[in-house]
Scaffold this active site. Structure first.
Site, PDB file in Angstrom:
ATOM      1  N   TYR A  13      -0.503   6.567  -3.011  1.00  0.00           N
ATOM      2  CA  TYR A  13      -0.374   7.648  -1.802  1.00  0.00           C
ATOM      3  C   TYR A  13       1.202   8.201  -2.283  1.00  0.00           C
ATOM      4  O   TYR A  13       1.169   9.525  -2.631  1.00  0.00           O
ATOM      5  CB  TYR A  13       0.159   7.098  -0.654  1.00  0.00           C
ATOM      6  CG  TYR A  13       0.025   8.002   0.542  1.00  0.00           C
ATOM      7  CD1 TYR A  13       0.041   9.142   0.571  1.00  0.00           C
ATOM      8  CD2 TYR A  13       1.233   7.669   1.630  1.00  0.00           C
ATOM      9  CE1 TYR A  13       0.439  10.386   1.790  1.00  0.00           C
ATOM     10  CE2 TYR A  13       1.514   8.430   2.594  1.00  0.00           C
ATOM     11  CZ  TYR A  13       1.153   9.850   2.643  1.00  0.00           C
ATOM     12  OH  TYR A  13       1.578  10.413   3.401  1.00  0.00           O
ATOM     13  N   ASN A  34      -2.559  -0.165 -11.961  1.00  0.00           N
ATOM     14  CA  ASN A  34      -3.731  -1.188 -12.362  1.00  0.00           C
ATOM     15  C   ASN A  34      -4.966  -0.736 -11.408  1.00  0.00           C
ATOM     16  O   ASN A  34      -6.074  -1.404 -11.433  1.00  0.00           O
ATOM     17  CB  ASN A  34      -3.436  -2.680 -12.107  1.00  0.00           C
ATOM     18  CG  ASN A  34      -3.029  -3.125 -10.769  1.00  0.00           C
ATOM     19  OD1 ASN A  34      -3.088  -2.378  -9.742  1.00  0.00           O
ATOM     20  ND2 ASN A  34      -2.340  -4.270 -10.629  1.00  0.00           N
ATOM     21  N   SER A  36      -5.435  -1.539  -8.325  1.00  0.00           N
ATOM     22  CA  SER A  36      -5.890  -2.629  -7.284  1.00  0.00           C
ATOM     23  C   SER A  36      -5.668  -1.871  -5.864  1.00  0.00           C
ATOM     24  O   SER A  36      -6.534  -2.164  -4.992  1.00  0.00           O
ATOM     25  CB  SER A  36      -4.878  -3.717  -7.405  1.00  0.00           C
ATOM     26  OG  SER A  36      -3.631  -3.399  -7.080  1.00  0.00           O
ATOM     27  N   GLY A  38      -4.601   1.487  -5.762  1.00  0.00           N
ATOM     28  CA  GLY A  38      -4.423   2.983  -5.994  1.00  0.00           C
ATOM     29  C   GLY A  38      -5.945   3.695  -6.515  1.00  0.00           C
ATOM     30  O   GLY A  38      -6.867   3.197  -6.552  1.00  0.00           O
ATOM     31  N   ALA A  72       4.951   0.506  -7.864  1.00  0.00           N
ATOM     32  CA  ALA A  72       3.659  -0.433  -7.590  1.00  0.00           C
ATOM     33  C   ALA A  72       4.156  -1.746  -6.878  1.00  0.00           C
ATOM     34  O   ALA A  72       5.060  -2.450  -7.419  1.00  0.00           O
ATOM     35  CB  ALA A  72       3.678  -0.978  -9.264  1.00  0.00           C
ATOM     36  N   TYR A 139       6.674  -9.293   2.868  1.00  0.00           N
ATOM     37  CA  TYR A 139       6.491  -8.012   2.506  1.00  0.00           C
ATOM     38  C   TYR A 139       7.948  -7.352   2.410  1.00  0.00           C
ATOM     39  O   TYR A 139       8.618  -6.932   1.178  1.00  0.00           O
ATOM     40  CB  TYR A 139       5.666  -7.011   3.042  1.00  0.00           C
ATOM     41  CG  TYR A 139       5.991  -5.585   2.794  1.00  0.00           C
ATOM     42  CD1 TYR A 139       5.773  -5.060   1.338  1.00  0.00           C
ATOM     43  CD2 TYR A 139       6.424  -4.569   3.640  1.00  0.00           C
ATOM     44  CE1 TYR A 139       6.042  -3.733   1.116  1.00  0.00           C
ATOM     45  CE2 TYR A 139       6.841  -3.243   3.431  1.00  0.00           C
ATOM     46  CZ  TYR A 139       6.447  -2.862   2.123  1.00  0.00           C
ATOM     47  OH  TYR A 139       6.732  -1.707   1.678  1.00  0.00           O
ATOM     48  N   VAL A 203      -3.447   1.324  21.148  1.00  0.00           N
ATOM     49  CA  VAL A 203      -2.055   1.317  21.553  1.00  0.00           C
ATOM     50  C   VAL A 203      -1.468  -0.233  21.852  1.00  0.00           C
ATOM     51  O   VAL A 203      -1.725  -0.556  22.851  1.00  0.00           O
ATOM     52  CB  VAL A 203      -2.041   2.251  22.784  1.00  0.00           C
ATOM     53  CG1 VAL A 203      -0.528   2.384  23.005  1.00  0.00           C
ATOM     54  CG2 VAL A 203      -2.400   3.562  22.654  1.00  0.00           C
ATOM     55  N   GLY A 278       3.261  -8.836  17.642  1.00  0.00           N
ATOM     56  CA  GLY A 278       4.578  -9.594  17.163  1.00  0.00           C
ATOM     57  C   GLY A 278       5.291  -8.818  16.043  1.00  0.00           C
ATOM     58  O   GLY A 278       4.825  -8.293  15.034  1.00  0.00           O
TER      59      GLY A 278
END
Length: 322
Positions: A13, A34, A36, A38, A72, A139, A203, A278
């Site tokens: 994106y 790669n 995966s 994209g 990436a 992440y 929501v 959470g």
């Protein structure tokens, strides 16, 4: 002056929109992805494309490149909680290999796609770059680890680097927009309701300490984001790792987003209140003062209705392709 840039993750994106902006500025662009997460269709016309992994970047990276713009990465917070090893291996291990390839090739400039997830639960808003970093997911932790890695590379080897920490990116730029599968971002999910692909939008919590009880987020148009990357290439200084937040500085609640989608699309958007998730802070809004000062960047597409309208146009375009 024309330059040659490697855009890793340039079929995704944000990477695809940045690649298009670079091409429009007259630069040579090579996209490494790669696929995966994209899409080959996302690579803009005029860019060279290499289907490959960043861990193998040394195969293609040489001294002819002026800089690398690095997008990436895996970026699903929930997935990172249940598959942390995937995020450490790709986001951290992949970037380590990329930095080694850059060092070997003598490529000394880097713009890195970082994230507001590095901050975790904010201590106050708007969030500044000097605020504590305490990511609440693998992440966010993987992105913070890369930021630390880049700082070391700049100090030890003279890399000129800028990390741009995004908040909520939205909108579209021509044929480049969000194609995530599965989708997790609010605006495209609400647009799926408008398309009839979802019955309602969930929501997650309506009892937050905000004006309407729903979470407030800072939305930035993807084209504004792309322009910041071009400015960052110019602002990068040898031996320095500059970190900049990117956002509008204003927040919109979940219910404000839903109501804006109703107005833009003309469709009713049923909503269902669900329990809080959470780790969802009540308010996430950025201070972009550093980007204003160091990059000369200010967002020019801050109106939520315009952001939604661009995303809606792209969503309709995708529907015709299916």
């Amino acid at each position: 002056m024309s330059a040659k840039y490697l855009v890793t993750g340039g079929a995704g994106y944000v990477g695809s929109v940045v690649a298009r902006h670079l091409l429009q500025a007259g630069h040579e662009v090579v996209v490494l992805d790669n696929l995966s997460t994209g899409f080959r269709a996302g690579v803009p016309e005029g860019a060279s494309f290499i289907e490959g992994d960043i861990r193998d970047a040394a195969e293609w990276l040489d001294a002819s490149f002026d800089a690398v713009l690095h997008f990436a990465a895996f970026s699903q917070v929930g997935e990172s909680v249940v598959q942390p090893e995937k995020y450490w291996e790709n986001n951290v291990g992949g970037t380590m290999a990329l930095l080694a390839a850059m060092r070997e090739a003598g490529v000394k400039r880097l713009v890195f796609s970082s994230t507001a997830a590095t901050y975790g639960e904010p201590v106050h808003t708007p969030i500044t770059e000097t605020d504590p970093t305490a990511p609440t997911s693998p992440y966010g932790a993987s992105k913070l680890a890369v930021d630390h890695m880049i700082t070391g590379e700049a100090t030890a080897h003279g890399l000129a680097a800028v990390s741009l920490r995004y908040f909520n990116v939205a909108g579209a730029y021509g044929s480049c927009g969000e194609r995530h599968d599965p989708e997790s971002h609010l605006i495209p999910l609400v647009l799926q309701v408008a398309q009839g692909r979802r019955e309602a939008i969930s929501v997650f919590g309506d009892d937050y300490p905000t004006p309407d009880g729903t979470c407030v987020r800072d939305y930035i148009h993807v084209a504004d984001l792309a322009e910041a990357h071009l400015l960052a290439l110019t602002a990068a200084r040898p031996g320095e790792h500059l970190i900049c937040n990117l956002g509008n500085g204003n927040g919109f609640s979940v219910r404000e987003v839903i109501e804006t989608v109703r107005k833009v699309t003309g469709h009713p958007i049923p909503e269902v209140v669900a329990p809080r998730r959470g780790g969802d802070p009540a308010v996430l809004v950025a201070s972009a003062a550093t980007a204003h000062e160091r990059l000369g960047w200010r967002p020019s597409r801050a109106d939520l209705a315009d952001i939604v309208a661009d995303a809606w146009e792209f969503t309709q375009h995708l529907a015709k392709e299916r």
